[in-house]
Design an enzyme around this catalytic site. Structure first.
Site, PDB file in Angstrom:
ATOM      1  N   SER A   1      -7.415  -3.707   6.384  1.00 56.43           N
ATOM      2  CA  SER A   1      -6.113  -3.604   7.027  1.00 56.43           C
ATOM      3  C   SER A   1      -5.241  -2.511   6.411  1.00 56.43           C
ATOM      4  CB  SER A   1      -5.387  -4.949   6.969  1.00 56.43           C
ATOM      5  OG  SER A   1      -5.537  -5.550   5.696  1.00 56.43           O
ATOM      6  N   GLU A   2      -5.599  -2.054   5.209  1.00 56.27           N
ATOM      7  CA  GLU A   2      -4.991  -0.857   4.617  1.00 56.27           C
ATOM      8  C   GLU A   2      -5.977  -0.249   3.629  1.00 56.27           C
ATOM      9  OE1 GLU A   2      -1.144  -1.193   2.720  1.00 56.27           O
ATOM     10  OE2 GLU A   2      -0.416  -2.561   4.275  1.00 56.27           O
ATOM     11  N   ASN A   3      -5.988   1.060   3.615  1.00 55.47           N
ATOM     12  CA  ASN A   3      -6.732   1.857   2.639  1.00 55.47           C
ATOM     13  C   ASN A   3      -6.180   3.258   2.824  1.00 55.47           C
ATOM     14  OD1 ASN A   3      -9.916   3.468   2.521  1.00 55.47           O
ATOM     15  ND2 ASN A   3      -8.939   2.534   0.744  1.00 55.47           N
TER      16      ASN A   3
END
Length: 463
Positions: free
Chosen positions: A363-365
């Protein structure tokens, strides 16, 4: 080699309302802790840049959604600001906020971008903080009402909901390390905040499932694998403790319905167990998530304590382990974070083996870089080749985990466009799209944004 991903894989990015919308005092929105903290201590923010305007999404959302299409998005996560929708935290719903979020959701759907909606991204309404924030049980109830209101207003179209983004961060930064408002340094109060956040999350899951809206609800956790310095039992124990505090404190209750016994033992040993009820524990037990969002940026490396802590120092997690800097580690010097791509594989396999192979997505990187202007081409766009390499190197390890059975549904980059990043403001840029603050928030797609469209269109990349 061709790194192929499923045809229905989610390619997109993540952002948040408080970091992109701006319009902080417009159309009925009231103050959050960020507005208040900036008002009283602007010097705590990089270059004294506060949250009033951020990336101007409130006014430019149509243009931005078109740019999402141009950069290959089939999905996008943002958040509904509690302080905009229910400005006093409780009570009246703001009709102008309802209209805004309806327009954003409808515009996304009309352009083939699936909305992923989060409900809390560090942005406590100041009216709620004034009565104690997450330390106060009334705020837990108010949040559950806010969540139910969002589901009822928007759940006919939004089918992917998330209760909290990185709930450990307000605990760490606001109640341990003096990095976010309310700037408390107190482990016991931090534990109570974490516990009440978990209860609030579970109540929201309960409300969503009761409505039977034919969607899914989860939570976004930043998982930072804890690697021991060595295989010495003392180092391994230190890594286990760090993992319990920073990962499993939220991961276990939201997926398994219970807190790790080892963590409870540590809290008891140090007399910092939260105030709780059996009813709460039943709510947590009976309302686990449908899907997990995984934010991954950096690993945590730890070792056994080398020196005794001063007896008068306030109790901190680091009284139980030491952080360890591995020699010759690869670094992002702008953010001060280690780049260790294999951890995304380790997280995925851990979820496969120890958490029932729960459906999850990255969901985030992302990679924040300071001074990206120096990479501007003669044609006027930023050639952020380093960001493309960063994404590829992580996707290779994610691909390997999926080939070995990890149940990953998508990849969202942080972030779509350069955004305001809390006390760091605009120090580091993360976007696929540049936002020029000196030219009326002009948007320009970077090299990574053009490459991301190819990645999405081709369901992967060749190397």
């Amino acid at each position: 080699m061709k790194y192929e991903f499923p045809q229905d894989f989610w390619w997109g990015s993540a952002a948040s309302g408080p970091q992109t919308e701006g319009a902080a005092d417009v159309d009925g929105r009231k103050s959050s802790i960020w507005d208040h903290w900036y008002d009283i201590e602007p010097g705590r923010f990089f270059n004294d840049v506060g949250p009033a305007n951020t990336s101007n999404f409130y006014y430019q959302y149509k243009e931005d959604i078109q740019l999402m299409k141009e950069t290959g998005h089939n999905s996008f996560r943002t958040s509904i600001q509690w302080s905009r929708l229910i400005p006093d935290g409780i009570g009246e719903v703001n009709p102008k906020a309802v209209d805004f979020y309806n327009r954003v959701i409808d515009e996304m759907l009309a352009n083939g971008v699936e909305p992923f909606m989060n409900l809390y991204h560090f942005d406590m309404p100041m009216s709620m903080q004034e009565i104690g924030g997450w330390e106060n049980r009334e705020v837990v109830s108010a949040y559950a009402t806010f969540a139910k209101t969002c589901f009822e207003l928007f759940g006919d179209r939004v089918k992917h909901w998330f209760t909290f983004n990185e709930p450990i961060v307000p605990v760490e930064m606001g109640y341990l390390y003096d990095a976010h408002y309310p700037n408390v340094v107190d482990f016991k109060r931090a534990v109570q905040v974490a516990y009440h956040t978990t209860v609030a999350h579970s109540l929201a899951v309960k409300e969503y499932h009761a409505l039977k809206q034919n969607g899914e609800i989860g939570i976004i956790l930043n998982l930072t694998p804890s690697y021991p310095r060595s295989q010495n039992p003392a180092d391994i124990r230190a890594a286990h403790i760090a993992d319990l505090i920073f990962n499993r404190s939220f991961l276990d209750p939201v997926t398994k319905g219970e807190f790790p016994a080892d963590l409870v033992d540590i809290l008891k040993e140090h007399a910092i167990l939260p105030t709780y009820t059996e009813e709460d524990l039943a709510v947590i037990k009976n309302n686990i998530i449908d899907i997990l969002g995984v934010n991954y940026y950096q690993p945590r490396r730890v070792k056994a304590k080398e020196y005794a802590t001063h007896p008068d120092a306030p109790l901190m997690p680091e009284h139980l382990f030491d952080n360890y800097e591995m020699p010759y580690r690869k670094m992002n010097p702008y953010r001060g974070w280690e780049i260790f791509e294999k951890a995304i594989y380790d997280i995925s396999i851990n979820l496969r083996d120890n958490y029932g192979n729960i459906p999850f997505f990255i969901s985030e990187n992302g990679m924040g870089v300071e001074g990206e202007d120096r990479y501007r081409t003669a044609d006027g766009y930023i050639d952020d080749h380093y960001r493309i390499a960063f994404i590829k190197d992580h996707l290779k390890w994610l691909h390997k985990a999926m080939a070995e059975g990890a149940n990953c549904k998508g990849y969202h980059l942080w972030t779509f466009m350069d955004c305001w990043s809390w006390a760091n403001a605009y120090k580091n840029r993360y976007g696929l799209v540049e936002v020029n603050l000196d030219q009326d928030y002009k948007r320009t797609i970077k090299s990574s944004g053009r490459w991301y469209k190819e990645l999405s269109d081709n369901h992967g990349f060749a190397e």
